[in-house]
Design an enzyme around this catalytic site. Structure first.
Site, PDB file in Angstrom:
ATOM      1  N   HIS A  11      49.333 108.336  53.665  1.00 29.77           N
ATOM      2  CA  HIS A  11      50.521 108.243  54.521  1.00 29.77           C
ATOM      3  C   HIS A  11      50.117 108.683  55.925  1.00 29.77           C
ATOM      4  CE1 HIS A  11      53.280 107.718  51.081  1.00 29.77           C
ATOM      5  NE2 HIS A  11      52.428 108.530  50.456  1.00 29.77           N
TER       6      HIS A  11
ATOM      7  N   THR B 177      57.451 109.847  46.484  1.00 26.76           N
ATOM      8  CA  THR B 177      58.026 109.709  47.837  1.00 26.76           C
ATOM      9  C   THR B 177      58.311 108.244  48.182  1.00 26.76           C
ATOM     10  OG1 THR B 177      55.897 109.559  48.972  1.00 26.76           O
ATOM     11  CG2 THR B 177      56.794 111.781  48.622  1.00 26.76           C
ATOM     12  N   THR B 178      58.168 107.362  47.195  1.00 26.95           N
ATOM     13  CA  THR B 178      58.542 105.951  47.375  1.00 26.95           C
ATOM     14  C   THR B 178      59.438 105.560  46.210  1.00 26.95           C
ATOM     15  OG1 THR B 178      56.549 105.263  46.173  1.00 26.95           O
ATOM     16  CG2 THR B 178      56.423 105.277  48.572  1.00 26.95           C
TER      17      THR B 178
ATOM     18  N   HIS C 149      52.637  98.899  51.432  1.00 29.90           N
ATOM     19  CA  HIS C 149      53.206 100.205  51.772  1.00 29.90           C
ATOM     20  C   HIS C 149      52.111 101.206  52.125  1.00 29.90           C
ATOM     21  CE1 HIS C 149      56.861  98.558  50.183  1.00 29.90           C
ATOM     22  NE2 HIS C 149      56.350  98.439  48.979  1.00 29.90           N
TER      23      HIS C 149
ATOM     24  N   HIS D  48      47.508 111.320  48.869  1.00 29.66           N
ATOM     25  CA  HIS D  48      48.138 111.640  47.581  1.00 29.66           C
ATOM     26  C   HIS D  48      47.218 111.207  46.449  1.00 29.66           C
ATOM     27  CE1 HIS D  48      52.400 111.707  49.499  1.00 29.66           C
ATOM     28  NE2 HIS D  48      51.746 112.848  49.635  1.00 29.66           N
TER      29      HIS D  48
ATOM     30  N   HIS E 280      46.291 107.248  47.551  1.00 27.78           N
ATOM     31  CA  HIS E 280      46.769 106.434  48.671  1.00 27.78           C
ATOM     32  C   HIS E 280      47.071 107.353  49.851  1.00 27.78           C
ATOM     33  CE1 HIS E 280      50.424 107.614  46.480  1.00 27.78           C
ATOM     34  NE2 HIS E 280      50.912 107.774  47.698  1.00 27.78           N
TER      35      HIS E 280
END
Ligand SMILES: [Zn+2]
Length: 262
Positions: free
Chosen positions: A127, A211-212, A100, A144, A125
């Site tokens: 995005h 957000t996941t 992801h 994040h 991580h």
């Protein structure tokens, strides 16, 4: 104290990789039904997460990310709620491509003091493009930095990135790439992340979610207003190691208030 913190970190890691475990479990059960696992595209894209992932809060009313409209925020001329204690002697433990995102895990070192509590940096991580928007603007990348306190509560620092000069920090982080889906590299090297905050002091705060999946709510979100600069090549290198468009769509603000601390 250290034992408690390590235990909490382990629990968070388990919850963050729970989706992966479910996939493994399915393989072991040898079930004939292909059960869907969340992703960023097609039938398992973000708009289907609440249906396909059991026991999530993805259809909750206090979800992330959001579009921050600056003129709709409550301005607070005070930044003392947040104190960043990042040290040059903090170690990156490992980097993982979890299918992801690209995620770096940290040994205990960096922490923030927020709303009278200490939150320890667990992982960072990325995005691509950004999940949060400011005044409707989508940025090329969002970082994040996930922190957890001794009660298991989560505070995430969000930093937007835009294109410009090369970043030495990203050169270092990306020296461990490429990394194939599912692969992990152990690093155990010191890193100083404090440069992320050198040029940006003002921040927005609101109450949101992961957000996941499982989209857990009651996450303290702290999003810095000014983006950091990194090069197009650095953004592309991260992009090439992550699923296309690994962002969740904008969520409704509902009854929440966004504060702007300056
Ligand atoms: Zn994230």
């Amino acid at each position: 104290m250290k034992t408690i913190v390590y235990t909490l970190f382990t629990l968070l890691t388990i919850s963050l990789i729970s989706c992966k475990k479910q996939t493994k479990g399915l393989a072991l059960n040898n079930t004939p039904h292909k059960i869907k696992h969340w992703s960023y595209q097609g039938e398992t894209a973000p708009k289907h997460w609440a249906e396909i992932e059991a026991n999530t809060e993805c259809d909750g009313l206090h979800q992330s990310p959001i579009n921050i409209i600056h003129t709709h925020t409550d301005s607070v001329k005070n930044r003392s709620d947040l104190k960043i204690h990042y040290s040059p002697s903090t170690y990156i433990e490992k980097v993982n491509n979890n299918g992801h995102s690209i995620q770096f895990d940290f040994e205990i070192g960096d922490s923030i003091f927020y709303k009278n509590d200490i939150y320890y940096l667990k992982q960072i991580h990325f995005h691509e493009p950004s999940e949060h928007k400011i005044n409707g603007i989508i940025y090329p990348i969002e970082i994040h930095l996930v922190h957890i306190n001794k009660h298991g509560e989560i505070s995430v620092l969000g930093i937007l990135g835009e294109e410009g000069n090369e970043s030495q920090l990203f050169e270092f982080l990306e020296s461990f790439l490429p990394l194939k889906n599912g692969d992990t590299k152990y690093i155990h090297k010191k890193i100083d992340l404090s440069s992320l905050f050198q040029h940006s002091k003002d921040y927005y705060t609101y109450n949101g979610s992961l957000t996941t999946p499982p989209c857990t709510e009651n996450v303290n979100w702290i999003l810095f207003k000014k983006p950091i600069i990194l090069s197009v090549e650095e953004i592309l290198k991260l992009k090439n190691n992550m699923p296309v468009n690994n962002y969740r769509n904008e969520q409704a603000l509902n009854d929440r208030t966004i504060r702007y601390h300056y």
